[in-house]
Design a protein around this motif. Structure first.
Motif, PDB file in Angstrom:
ATOM      1  N   SER A 174       8.680 -48.337   9.645  1.00 60.93           N
ATOM      2  CA  SER A 174       8.480 -47.468  10.813  1.00 60.93           C
ATOM      3  C   SER A 174       8.747 -46.012  10.462  1.00 60.93           C
ATOM      4  O   SER A 174       8.100 -45.102  11.007  1.00 60.93           O
ATOM      5  CB  SER A 174       9.390 -47.908  11.961  1.00 60.93           C
ATOM      6  N   ILE A 187       5.529 -44.339   9.173  1.00 61.73           N
ATOM      7  CA  ILE A 187       4.531 -43.872  10.143  1.00 61.73           C
ATOM      8  C   ILE A 187       5.074 -42.726  10.993  1.00 61.73           C
ATOM      9  O   ILE A 187       4.316 -41.886  11.469  1.00 61.73           O
ATOM     10  CB  ILE A 187       4.043 -45.036  11.032  1.00 61.73           C
ATOM     11  N   ASN A 188       6.394 -42.678  11.190  1.00 63.20           N
ATOM     12  CA  ASN A 188       6.970 -41.586  11.983  1.00 63.20           C
ATOM     13  C   ASN A 188       6.838 -40.243  11.278  1.00 63.20           C
ATOM     14  O   ASN A 188       6.575 -39.221  11.915  1.00 63.20           O
ATOM     15  CB  ASN A 188       8.445 -41.880  12.275  1.00 63.20           C
ATOM     16  N   SER A 226       3.224 -38.579  11.366  1.00 60.02           N
ATOM     17  CA  SER A 226       2.904 -37.786  12.561  1.00 60.02           C
ATOM     18  C   SER A 226       3.877 -36.627  12.752  1.00 60.02           C
ATOM     19  O   SER A 226       3.837 -35.956  13.780  1.00 60.02           O
ATOM     20  CB  SER A 226       2.923 -38.683  13.807  1.00 60.02           C
ATOM     21  N   ARG A 257      -1.569 -34.646  15.550  1.00 65.81           N
ATOM     22  CA  ARG A 257      -1.262 -35.840  16.334  1.00 65.81           C
ATOM     23  C   ARG A 257      -2.450 -36.312  17.165  1.00 65.81           C
ATOM     24  O   ARG A 257      -2.521 -37.496  17.519  1.00 65.81           O
ATOM     25  CB  ARG A 257      -0.052 -35.557  17.235  1.00 65.81           C
ATOM     26  N   ILE A 289      -4.288 -39.042  15.330  1.00 64.72           N
ATOM     27  CA  ILE A 289      -3.535 -40.262  15.035  1.00 64.72           C
ATOM     28  C   ILE A 289      -3.154 -40.934  16.346  1.00 64.72           C
ATOM     29  O   ILE A 289      -2.581 -40.308  17.230  1.00 64.72           O
ATOM     30  CB  ILE A 289      -2.251 -39.949  14.228  1.00 64.72           C
ATOM     31  N   THR A 319      -1.132 -44.361  17.964  1.00 69.53           N
ATOM     32  CA  THR A 319      -0.165 -45.384  17.591  1.00 69.53           C
ATOM     33  C   THR A 319      -0.005 -46.390  18.722  1.00 69.53           C
ATOM     34  O   THR A 319       0.150 -46.017  19.886  1.00 69.53           O
ATOM     35  CB  THR A 319       1.208 -44.753  17.281  1.00 69.53           C
ATOM     36  N   LEU A 340       2.606 -49.180  19.725  1.00 68.45           N
ATOM     37  CA  LEU A 340       3.962 -49.601  19.387  1.00 68.45           C
ATOM     38  C   LEU A 340       4.257 -51.002  19.902  1.00 68.45           C
ATOM     39  O   LEU A 340       3.588 -51.518  20.802  1.00 68.45           O
ATOM     40  CB  LEU A 340       4.981 -48.623  19.962  1.00 68.45           C
ATOM     41  N   ALA A 376      -5.111 -46.347  23.029  1.00 64.69           N
ATOM     42  CA  ALA A 376      -5.360 -45.868  21.666  1.00 64.69           C
ATOM     43  C   ALA A 376      -6.860 -45.736  21.396  1.00 64.69           C
ATOM     44  O   ALA A 376      -7.310 -44.760  20.782  1.00 64.69           O
ATOM     45  CB  ALA A 376      -4.724 -46.822  20.660  1.00 64.69           C
ATOM     46  N   ILE A 424      -2.604 -46.558  14.030  1.00 66.70           N
ATOM     47  CA  ILE A 424      -1.365 -47.172  13.553  1.00 66.70           C
ATOM     48  C   ILE A 424      -0.976 -48.288  14.510  1.00 66.70           C
ATOM     49  O   ILE A 424      -0.876 -48.076  15.718  1.00 66.70           O
ATOM     50  CB  ILE A 424      -0.219 -46.134  13.468  1.00 66.70           C
ATOM     51  N   ASP A 465       2.075 -50.702  15.074  1.00 68.55           N
ATOM     52  CA  ASP A 465       3.464 -50.979  14.691  1.00 68.55           C
ATOM     53  C   ASP A 465       3.936 -52.220  15.437  1.00 68.55           C
ATOM     54  O   ASP A 465       4.363 -52.155  16.586  1.00 68.55           O
ATOM     55  CB  ASP A 465       4.356 -49.783  15.037  1.00 68.55           C
TER      56      ASP A 465
END
Length: 608
Positions: free
Chosen positions: A406, A409-410, A413, A439, A442, A444, A446, A516, A525, A527
């Protein structure tokens, strides 16, 4: 600024100057308030002067006609004072609310631009207190505090001046208790400082406690912790009560003392004034007027204490609010590159990262030679991470909890900043991109989906006016969520409850997939995005996921095998380091490899 450093000064010129800057757009209202304050102070002694004149010139001489005219003048004066006070109160409140609206907007705008590290270390309840109740307290500085205090002080000066002009000897006599009043006020002020700080501190603590426990109510009830948590709340609430009682106790002492001092002043007036009347040194009208003057002096003093309370609380709250505004926990947005489209090529080049930035100063390529170096090494979350993803490829990240997946990927961005190395997007350092542009490319999904208390449609579009209803419907059909959404009361207009409480975890996850997809990212992404979805639902959306990833660079963090097997490249992390890179088949050929062990442990039970 910590809770301990907030002193709650009654008067802090720097804080007041800072707050005064917010009045600049409202200079007209401010100067109107000032003028009305001066007018109120100017007309304050007029009524006692009229009473003195009426008593001496008309009542004692039994002039009924003159008395009638003086009563009309007094009534007119009271009407004028009432009108001035009305507009004065209105102007100060309008000024205060406009200023607080602007500060609250600035505070919220400041908070939403802080980097995530700040929220990792700051209780949400405290931020709510700063943005809501502390700002309301500051508004009272304008509507009930500073300008009113200036007006009361000005009124005291005007009345005292009139008294000295009328009879300076009588004035000195009635003001004999004044040093006692000043001393009592000083003692009161010093005693109130810590009480006000404690009050605001426990308000903040209560807000934090309630926010956390209401959000975590399911855990409290699952583990039958209602009684224990209730005891904790009772303790915090009692501390808040005790702080308020202590502040009120000081008031309960001070006001009787104030009344005693007033009685002493009136007694001195009656004693000395009567002697002067009997000696024909002054007229009865002067004594009656002075009786009114004394009450007009002590009444503002009483009100000054209340306004002192307001100002004290406002100063404490202002320190807290400006403490948030002075926080510089920002992700530097110094980039200028803002492309309309990107290909999605990603490269990590010798990346080192830790959440405890500022505590580690280590060259990434230095060798570990002693125990101290080993300790330092263990603080890194990612250690010398390098990999390359071509546009349109799917990269899977696997590894144990805390391995660094994680975190990878954090930092892509820029939610957190790396300490060493480079991250390139389409061959350009991500720090060269404008932050919002980076951003926007991208998206994400979650594991822990957050849904706002709003409609399904607005939770998907996030109020992006560029996203049409047709695009939302098409995306919903693509991920297999359209049918369940249309079964909801109102369909896409269904009002989602806080955090999606009325939806299943799988339904909430599907909405996050639509969110997304409609933002059309170049990089997707996932996650643990399918961990909250049952096996049947997951099988239904696998095709949709493949469609979502088609033509996009995708990074997938997952424990389930289905998506990982199809990845173009799999990276195995362990304790922040890359241990293996390859395809599913390549990694299974490595004897005693990390991925093969993971496969044997987690996937053999599936019969694969």
């Amino acid at each position: 600024m910590s809770e301990q450093k907030i002193t709650g000064k009654t008067y802090d010129s720097q804080l007041l100057q800072r707050m005064a800057r917010y009045m600049s757009p409202y200079k007209g209202i401010f100067w109107a308030s000032v003028i009305l304050t001066i007018l109120l102070a100017a007309v304050a002694p007029a009524l006692p002067m009229l009473v003195e004149y009426t008593l001496d010139k008309y009542i004692l001489k039994a002039d009924a006609t003159g008395l009638t005219w003086m009563l009309i003048i007094m009534i007119a004066l009271l009407i004028v004072q009432t009108v001035i006070r009305y507009y004065h109160t209105l102007a100060t409140n309008v000024l205060g609310q406009n200023v607080i609206r602007d500060i609250r907007i600035q505070v919220f705008n400041h908070i939403i631009n802080l980097r995530l590290k700040y929220f990792d270390n700051t209780a949400i309840g405290k931020l709510i207190t700063r943005t809501i109740s502390d700002l309301e307290t500051i508004s009272n500085i304008f509507s009930q505090g500073l300008i009113q205090i200036i007006g009361d002080l000005l009124q005291l000066v005007v009345i005292a001046g009139v008294m000295f002009y009328t009879d300076w000897q009588l004035t000195l006599i009635v003001l004999i208790p004044m040093p006692l009043l000043i001393w009592a006020t000083y003692i009161f002020k010093e005693s109130m400082k810590s009480a006000f700080v404690d009050v605001r501190t426990w308000v903040s603590n209560l807000n934090t406690f309630l926010q956390e426990h209401i959000s975590g109510m399911a855990i409290i009830q699952y583990f039958s912790r209602e009684k224990q948590e209730m005891e904790k709340f009772k303790t915090a609430n009692s501390k808040h009560r005790d702080a308020h009682i202590r502040a009120n106790w000081y008031f309960s002492i001070f006001f009787p003392v104030l009344e005693i001092i007033l009685a002493i002043a009136i007694g001195l007036l009656v004693w000395y004034g009567s002697k002067q009347i009997l000696a024909n040194a002054i007229s009865p009208g002067v004594v009656v007027a002075f009786l009114m003057y004394i009450n007009m002096i002590f009444r503002p003093i009483r009100e000054l204490i209340d306004k002192f309370n307001t100002l004290q609380m406002g100063m404490v709250s202002a320190e807290r609010v400006f403490d948030v505004l002075d926080t510089k926990e920002f992700t530097p947005d110094t980039g200028t590159f803002s492309p309309d489209n990107i290909a999605g090529e990603i490269e990590f080049d010798n990346v080192w990262f830790t959440y405890n930035e500022g505590t580690i100063r280590r060259e990434a390529d230095s060798s570990i030679t002693d125990e101290k170096d080993v300790s330092t090494q263990e603080k890194w979350v990612l250690k010398n991470v390098s990999f390359h993803v071509q546009p349109g490829e799917t990269l899977a990240l696997v590894g144990a909890t805390g391995a660094g997946k994680s975190s990878t990927i954090n930092i892509l961005s820029r939610f957190y900043e790396i300490q060493q190395g480079r991250i390139l997007l389409d061959g350009k350092d991500i720090r060269a991109y404008k932050l919002d542009s980076l951003r926007q490319h991208i998206a994400t999904v979650l594991q822990d989906v957050f849904l706002f208390s709003d409609t399904v449609f607005n939770n998907i579009t996030l109020y992006n006016s560029d996203i049409t209803e047709e695009e939302v419907i098409e995306a919903a059909k693509k991920v297999g969520a359209y049918d369940f959404i249309m079964r909801l009361p109102g369909g896409f207009d269904y009002q989602v409850q806080e955090r999606g409480a009325t939806l299943s975890s799988g339904q909430a996850q599907l909405i996050s997939f639509i969110r997304a997809l409609v933002h059309d990212p170049a990089i997707l992404i996932l996650d643990e995005a399918t961990s909250s979805i049952d096996t049947e639902t997951e099988l239904l959306i696998q095709t949709a996921i493949e469609k979502m990833m088609a033509g996009r660079t995708a990074i997938v963090i997952a424990h389930r095998l289905s998506t990982i097997q199809r990845a173009d490249k799999i990276i195995v992390f362990d304790k922040g380091e890359i241990k293996e890179i390859g395809t599913h088949r390549e990694l299974l050929t490595i004897e005693d490899g990390y991925y093969k062990k993971l496969y044997d442990l987690q996937f053999n039970s599936l019969g694969i």
